[in-house]
Design an enzyme around this catalytic site. Structure first.
Site, PDB file in Angstrom:
ATOM      1  N   SER A 166     -41.900 -20.898 -23.019  1.00  0.00           N
ATOM      2  CA  SER A 166     -42.702 -22.107 -22.822  1.00  0.00           C
ATOM      3  C   SER A 166     -42.526 -23.100 -23.965  1.00  0.00           C
ATOM      4  CB  SER A 166     -44.187 -21.750 -22.718  1.00  0.00           C
ATOM      5  OG  SER A 166     -44.413 -20.796 -21.713  1.00  0.00           O
TER       6      SER A 166
HETATM    7  N1  SAH Z   1     -44.674 -15.880 -22.732  1.00  0.00           N
HETATM    8  C1  SAH Z   1     -43.235 -15.983 -22.585  1.00  0.00           C
HETATM    9  C2  SAH Z   1     -42.792 -16.913 -21.484  1.00  0.00           C
HETATM   10  C3  SAH Z   1     -43.014 -16.274 -20.185  1.00  0.00           C
HETATM   11  S1  SAH Z   1     -42.121 -16.866 -18.799  1.00  0.00           S
HETATM   12  C4  SAH Z   1     -42.552 -16.378 -23.885  1.00  0.00           C
HETATM   13  O1  SAH Z   1     -43.239 -16.656 -24.859  1.00  0.00           O
HETATM   14  O2  SAH Z   1     -41.311 -16.362 -23.920  1.00  0.00           O
HETATM   15  C5  SAH Z   1     -42.994 -15.889 -17.617  1.00  0.00           C
HETATM   16  C6  SAH Z   1     -42.636 -14.421 -17.614  1.00  0.00           C
HETATM   17  O3  SAH Z   1     -43.514 -13.758 -16.714  1.00  0.00           O
HETATM   18  C7  SAH Z   1     -41.226 -14.127 -17.112  1.00  0.00           C
HETATM   19  O4  SAH Z   1     -40.524 -13.390 -18.076  1.00  0.00           O
HETATM   20  C8  SAH Z   1     -41.453 -13.326 -15.837  1.00  0.00           C
HETATM   21  O5  SAH Z   1     -40.472 -12.327 -15.618  1.00  0.00           O
HETATM   22  C9  SAH Z   1     -42.814 -12.709 -16.118  1.00  0.00           C
HETATM   23  N2  SAH Z   1     -43.566 -12.260 -14.944  1.00  0.00           N
HETATM   24  C10 SAH Z   1     -43.704 -12.861 -13.732  1.00  0.00           C
HETATM   25  N3  SAH Z   1     -44.530 -12.147 -12.942  1.00  0.00           N
HETATM   26  C11 SAH Z   1     -44.925 -11.064 -13.671  1.00  0.00           C
HETATM   27  C12 SAH Z   1     -45.789  -9.941 -13.414  1.00  0.00           C
HETATM   28  N4  SAH Z   1     -46.410  -9.778 -12.238  1.00  0.00           N
HETATM   29  N5  SAH Z   1     -45.960  -9.033 -14.400  1.00  0.00           N
HETATM   30  C13 SAH Z   1     -45.340  -9.164 -15.600  1.00  0.00           C
HETATM   31  N6  SAH Z   1     -44.527 -10.202 -15.898  1.00  0.00           N
HETATM   32  C14 SAH Z   1     -44.324 -11.128 -14.949  1.00  0.00           C
END
Ligand code: SAH
Length: 210
Positions: A64
């Site tokens: 993000s």
């Molecule tokens: N917080 C992260 C950015 C996250 S992007 C950072 O600092 O880099 C969103 C993430 O959520 C992705 O990696 C995606 O694979 C994950 N995601 C999506 N649905 C999910 C779920 N049900 N459980 C765990 N992770 C999930």
């Protein structure tokens, strides 16, 4: 050396992207000024690490924008003694920021490859109070609940996953992007009350619960 360059880039990021745009919690600003964001992005994205935007991290996922990471951390109003749950580890960057603001972070990622990479980066940098789990974060981590804060970094449909709401300690906040119709908003839930914070764009929360 590159250490100085990234320290300078971080200080500029804190000033221009965060302080000037309403991030006022000094603990959050300090944490954002301390975590080496370039270490959480792929090699070929490092020179863009401190830009005012999201970056690709593989598996079609993104790290993000700095402002969003800071905003979500600020909304949790952490004191330092909480266990915080993050759903969507991605690169591990937001987990590293949160780890400087609370006692312990439990973070869940559905892609094993991303979880492994994030865990390795966090360990290398010495963020010892972060536990990375692989699985469906929409179910939370019932055996570790209740949490003193929950941050969901992928967009839920209509409402935050009910399992997560049930794992909040009294008075603790859950921040989560939700899609309602064509609108996507970051919301904060606390003691049953909801506030809309800002229009946002995240990748979708993919859950077996749907
Ligand atoms: N917080 C992260 C950015 C996250 S992007 C950072 O600092 O880099 C969103 C993430 O959520 C992705 O990696 C995606 O694979 C994950 N995601 C999506 N649905 C999910 C779920 N049900 N459980 C765990 N992770 C999930």
């Amino acid at each position: 050396g590159s250490g100085t360059t990234s320290t300078d880039a971080r200080a500029r990021m804190v000033q221009r992207q965060l302080r000037r745009r309403g991030i006022h919690d000094e603990r959050v600003l300090d944490a954002m000024g301390a975590v080496p964001r370039e270490r959480f992005v792929p090699e070929d994205q490092r020179r863009r690490a401190y830009r005012d935007g999201a970056l690709r991290i593989g598996e079609g996922q993104t790290i993000s924008q700095p402002w969003i990471v800071a905003c979500m951390a600020q909304l949790l109003e952490l004191d330092g003694d909480e266990t915080v749950l993050e759903v969507g580890t991605g690169s591990g960057y937001a987990a590293a920021v949160l780890s400087l603001l609370c006692a312990e972070v439990v973070t869940i990622e559905r892609y094993e490859s991303l979880a492994r990479q994030a865990g390795a980066t966090l360990a290398e940098l010495g963020y010892a109070n972060v536990e990375v789990l692989v699985g469906d974060g929409a179910r939370g981590a019932p055996d570790r609940a209740p949490f003193g804060g929950i941050s969901v970094t992928a967009t839920a449909k209509d409402q935050p996953p009910p399992a997560l709401v049930g794992q909040l300690a009294p008075g603790a906040a859950l921040v989560c992007p939700v899609a309602r119709g064509r609108r996507e908003h970051l919301i904060r839930l606390r003691d049953g009350a909801e506030e809309a914070i800002a229009a946002v764009r995240f990748v979708p929360l993919v859950s077996d619960e749907d």
